[in-house]
Design a protein around this motif. Structure first.
Motif, PDB file in Angstrom:
ATOM      1  N   LEU A 142       0.827  -1.205   0.000  1.00 46.52           N
ATOM      2  CA  LEU A 142       0.000   0.000   0.000  1.00 46.52           C
ATOM      3  C   LEU A 142       0.861   1.255   0.000  1.00 46.52           C
ATOM      4  O   LEU A 142       0.547   2.233  -0.697  1.00 46.52           O
ATOM      5  CB  LEU A 142      -0.921  -0.014   1.224  1.00 46.52           C
ATOM      6  CG  LEU A 142      -1.988   1.080   1.287  1.00 46.52           C
ATOM      7  CD1 LEU A 142      -2.935   0.963   0.091  1.00 46.52           C
ATOM      8  CD2 LEU A 142      -2.786   0.981   2.588  1.00 46.52           C
ATOM      9  N   HIS A 143       1.952   1.246   0.781  1.00 45.44           N
ATOM     10  CA  HIS A 143       2.818   2.419   0.811  1.00 45.44           C
ATOM     11  C   HIS A 143       3.446   2.666  -0.566  1.00 45.44           C
ATOM     12  O   HIS A 143       3.542   3.816  -1.022  1.00 45.44           O
ATOM     13  CB  HIS A 143       3.919   2.223   1.859  1.00 45.44           C
ATOM     14  CG  HIS A 143       4.866   3.370   1.959  1.00 45.44           C
ATOM     15  ND1 HIS A 143       4.518   4.561   2.551  1.00 45.44           N
ATOM     16  CD2 HIS A 143       6.153   3.508   1.531  1.00 45.44           C
ATOM     17  CE1 HIS A 143       5.544   5.395   2.491  1.00 45.44           C
ATOM     18  NE2 HIS A 143       6.548   4.780   1.882  1.00 45.44           N
ATOM     19  N   TRP A 195       2.184   1.916  -3.453  1.00 47.99           N
ATOM     20  CA  TRP A 195       1.165   2.396  -4.400  1.00 47.99           C
ATOM     21  C   TRP A 195       0.706   3.815  -4.072  1.00 47.99           C
ATOM     22  O   TRP A 195       0.490   4.647  -4.958  1.00 47.99           O
ATOM     23  CB  TRP A 195      -0.032   1.446  -4.376  1.00 47.99           C
ATOM     24  CG  TRP A 195      -1.154   1.869  -5.275  1.00 47.99           C
ATOM     25  CD1 TRP A 195      -1.177   1.802  -6.635  1.00 47.99           C
ATOM     26  CD2 TRP A 195      -2.397   2.443  -4.878  1.00 47.99           C
ATOM     27  NE1 TRP A 195      -2.367   2.296  -7.126  1.00 47.99           N
ATOM     28  CE2 TRP A 195      -3.143   2.695  -6.066  1.00 47.99           C
ATOM     29  CE3 TRP A 195      -2.968   2.756  -3.645  1.00 47.99           C
ATOM     30  CZ2 TRP A 195      -4.408   3.245  -6.035  1.00 47.99           C
ATOM     31  CZ3 TRP A 195      -4.235   3.302  -3.622  1.00 47.99           C
ATOM     32  CH2 TRP A 195      -4.940   3.544  -4.808  1.00 47.99           C
ATOM     33  N   LEU A 196       0.549   4.113  -2.766  1.00 49.87           N
ATOM     34  CA  LEU A 196       0.003   5.413  -2.373  1.00 49.87           C
ATOM     35  C   LEU A 196       1.028   6.536  -2.412  1.00 49.87           C
ATOM     36  O   LEU A 196       0.659   7.708  -2.583  1.00 49.87           O
ATOM     37  CB  LEU A 196      -0.564   5.345  -0.958  1.00 49.87           C
ATOM     38  CG  LEU A 196      -2.002   4.842  -0.791  1.00 49.87           C
ATOM     39  CD1 LEU A 196      -2.355   4.815   0.681  1.00 49.87           C
ATOM     40  CD2 LEU A 196      -2.980   5.731  -1.544  1.00 49.87           C
ATOM     41  N   HIS A 197       2.303   6.216  -2.244  1.00 50.32           N
ATOM     42  CA  HIS A 197       3.305   7.267  -2.048  1.00 50.32           C
ATOM     43  C   HIS A 197       3.379   8.223  -3.234  1.00 50.32           C
ATOM     44  O   HIS A 197       3.595   9.428  -3.049  1.00 50.32           O
ATOM     45  CB  HIS A 197       4.676   6.635  -1.796  1.00 50.32           C
ATOM     46  CG  HIS A 197       5.716   7.639  -1.389  1.00 50.32           C
ATOM     47  ND1 HIS A 197       5.674   8.294  -0.176  1.00 50.32           N
ATOM     48  CD2 HIS A 197       6.802   8.126  -2.058  1.00 50.32           C
ATOM     49  CE1 HIS A 197       6.704   9.128  -0.108  1.00 50.32           C
ATOM     50  NE2 HIS A 197       7.393   9.043  -1.225  1.00 50.32           N
ATOM     51  N   LYS A 218       0.909   8.986  -5.210  1.00 50.63           N
ATOM     52  CA  LYS A 218      -0.363   9.680  -5.399  1.00 50.63           C
ATOM     53  C   LYS A 218      -0.680  10.607  -4.229  1.00 50.63           C
ATOM     54  O   LYS A 218      -0.984  11.787  -4.417  1.00 50.63           O
ATOM     55  CB  LYS A 218      -1.498   8.655  -5.572  1.00 50.63           C
ATOM     56  CG  LYS A 218      -1.308   7.726  -6.773  1.00 50.63           C
ATOM     57  CD  LYS A 218      -2.439   6.718  -6.871  1.00 50.63           C
ATOM     58  CE  LYS A 218      -2.241   5.756  -8.035  1.00 50.63           C
ATOM     59  NZ  LYS A 218      -2.321   6.451  -9.331  1.00 50.63           N
ATOM     60  N   TRP A 219      -0.669  10.066  -3.004  1.00 48.73           N
ATOM     61  CA  TRP A 219      -0.967  10.850  -1.802  1.00 48.73           C
ATOM     62  C   TRP A 219       0.127  10.578  -0.776  1.00 48.73           C
ATOM     63  O   TRP A 219      -0.040   9.741   0.121  1.00 48.73           O
ATOM     64  CB  TRP A 219      -2.335  10.484  -1.237  1.00 48.73           C
ATOM     65  CG  TRP A 219      -3.471  10.719  -2.193  1.00 48.73           C
ATOM     66  CD1 TRP A 219      -3.997  11.918  -2.563  1.00 48.73           C
ATOM     67  CD2 TRP A 219      -4.207   9.715  -2.906  1.00 48.73           C
ATOM     68  NE1 TRP A 219      -5.016  11.738  -3.457  1.00 48.73           N
ATOM     69  CE2 TRP A 219      -5.181  10.390  -3.681  1.00 48.73           C
ATOM     70  CE3 TRP A 219      -4.159   8.322  -2.962  1.00 48.73           C
ATOM     71  CZ2 TRP A 219      -6.068   9.716  -4.501  1.00 48.73           C
ATOM     72  CZ3 TRP A 219      -5.037   7.650  -3.764  1.00 48.73           C
ATOM     73  CH2 TRP A 219      -5.980   8.344  -4.518  1.00 48.73           C
ATOM     74  N   LEU A 256      -0.945  10.873   3.047  1.00 47.43           N
ATOM     75  CA  LEU A 256      -1.779   9.748   3.482  1.00 47.43           C
ATOM     76  C   LEU A 256      -0.949   8.478   3.579  1.00 47.43           C
ATOM     77  O   LEU A 256      -1.119   7.682   4.516  1.00 47.43           O
ATOM     78  CB  LEU A 256      -2.939   9.551   2.496  1.00 47.43           C
ATOM     79  CG  LEU A 256      -3.877   8.382   2.771  1.00 47.43           C
ATOM     80  CD1 LEU A 256      -4.546   8.540   4.126  1.00 47.43           C
ATOM     81  CD2 LEU A 256      -4.924   8.262   1.665  1.00 47.43           C
ATOM     82  N   SER A 257      -0.035   8.294   2.655  1.00 53.55           N
ATOM     83  CA  SER A 257       0.828   7.114   2.671  1.00 53.55           C
ATOM     84  C   SER A 257       1.691   7.082   3.935  1.00 53.55           C
ATOM     85  O   SER A 257       1.827   6.039   4.578  1.00 53.55           O
ATOM     86  CB  SER A 257       1.721   7.113   1.435  1.00 53.55           C
ATOM     87  OG  SER A 257       2.680   6.083   1.504  1.00 53.55           O
TER      88      SER A 257
END
Length: 336
Positions: A208-209, A211-213, A215-216, A219-220
């Motif tokens: 998840l980190h 994938w999210l880093h 984009k956001w 939040l990541s």
């Protein structure tokens, strides 16, 4: 925050959501055009009252929060109103915002001094823990309240310190093994389930980190910190599970289920022992998780309610406790 056990608490949550949502939508340009809303002083004042007065009152009615926390929610309402209300309309109330933030800063400094006092008292706290002769999970918080005083911030900090203590410094220590000990986890899948959860958190954090880093990133980072905290918590849970079986000594019975709940009961407080009994509303159940659905083996009814410690140092009054242990026959010999 824990929901109050009242009829009005759930209605208060619904009303709180309605108040917040209506104020958020009120300042949306599309809603203003559709409903032909004009920005007037009365409208701005109504939003301020909603954020600073109505919302904190509803929070107090819905959740178990202290009056000091309500003051914090009032100041948070001022800050939220500053972001909702356009700057040109909020300008007359800017001094009110500064006063609220300044007051909160004073409270923060007062709590910071309390933390400093706790750190200064660590030698006295450790001496009090040794004097009690109990494990850290049972003695650290009472020792802190004796040496520093009972305060919500102290309970939270000591509870976090307890987690890091068991996570980092207890692995080489051996569990007590005298005749008054009865293990609770060895015939369950609790240890394996906790290890599985740790693996799942680590794998989820990496994927998840990653994938999210991109984009956001904020939040990541927040989710990554929460996952790291979760791993620390489950490691501490495993350590407490291993280090603290049900223990009868010095005329008391000590029982804990990880860091989530624990209680020390004088043996002469036990009024009735009911094997195969059904837990009631005021019963606290100590039973480690298993892959199969299981039931407690015994319910101990007390002569009078006692305070049990739950997560983050909070207390809960219990009139009986339900237990499931690895060797019930041994427990029968230990109970009065």
């Amino acid at each position: 925050m824990v929901l109050r056990e009242t009829v009005f608490s759930k209605w208060a949550v619904l009303l709180l959501g309605f108040v917040l949502m209506s104020n958020v939508l009120l300042y949306h340009p599309v809603i203003q055009e559709a409903l032909m809303i004009e920005m007037e002083s009365g409208l701005i004042l109504g939003s301020l009252l909603d954020m600073v007065v109505v919302a904190p009152i509803l929070i107090y009615a819905a959740f178990r929060v202290s009056k000091k926390q309500v003051i914090g929610f009032m100041i948070a309402g001022l800050v939220l109103a500053r972001f909702l209300i356009p700057e040109e309309f909020f300008a007359p109330y800017t001094m009110l915002l500064y006063a609220g933030v300044g007051f909160e800063a004073l409270l923060f400094l007062a709590e910071l001094s309390l933390v400093a006092y706790l750190l200064w008292k660590i030698p006295s706290l450790r001496a009090e823990m040794k004097r009690s002769g109990e494990g850290a999970v049972f003695s650290m918080l009472p020792a802190a309240e004796t040496t520093v005083g009972s305060h919500t911030l102290i309970r939270v900090i000591v509870s976090e310190a307890l987690m890091f203590y068991y996570m980092m410094f207890s692995w080489r220590k051996k569990a007590p093994a005298h005749d008054g000990c009865v293990t609770m986890h060895k015939k369950t899948s609790a240890l394996a389930m906790n290890i599985m959860v740790i693996h799942a958190i680590v794998i989820e954090s990496i994927g998840l980190h990653w994938w999210l880093h991109s984009k956001w990133p904020v939040l990541s980072t927040v989710l990554l910190l929460l996952n790291v905290y979760g791993v620390f918590l489950f490691l501490a849970e495993i350590a407490v599970m291993r280090m603290h079986p049900l223990e009868v000594k010095n005329g008391k019975m000590y029982v804990t289920q990880g860091l989530m709940q624990r209680v020390a009961i004088p043996l002469d407080f036990i009024e009735k022992v009911e094997w195969g009994g059904t837990p009631g509303d005021k019963t606290m159940t100590f039973m480690y998780r298993d892959l199969e659905q299981t039931e407690p083996q015994v319910v101990l009814h007390l002569k009078e309610p006692v305070d049990a410690t739950i997560f983050m140092g909070r207390t809960r009054s219990v009139e009986s406790i339900a237990l499931k242990v690895d060797h019930p026959e041994k427990l029968k010999q230990l109970l009065p």
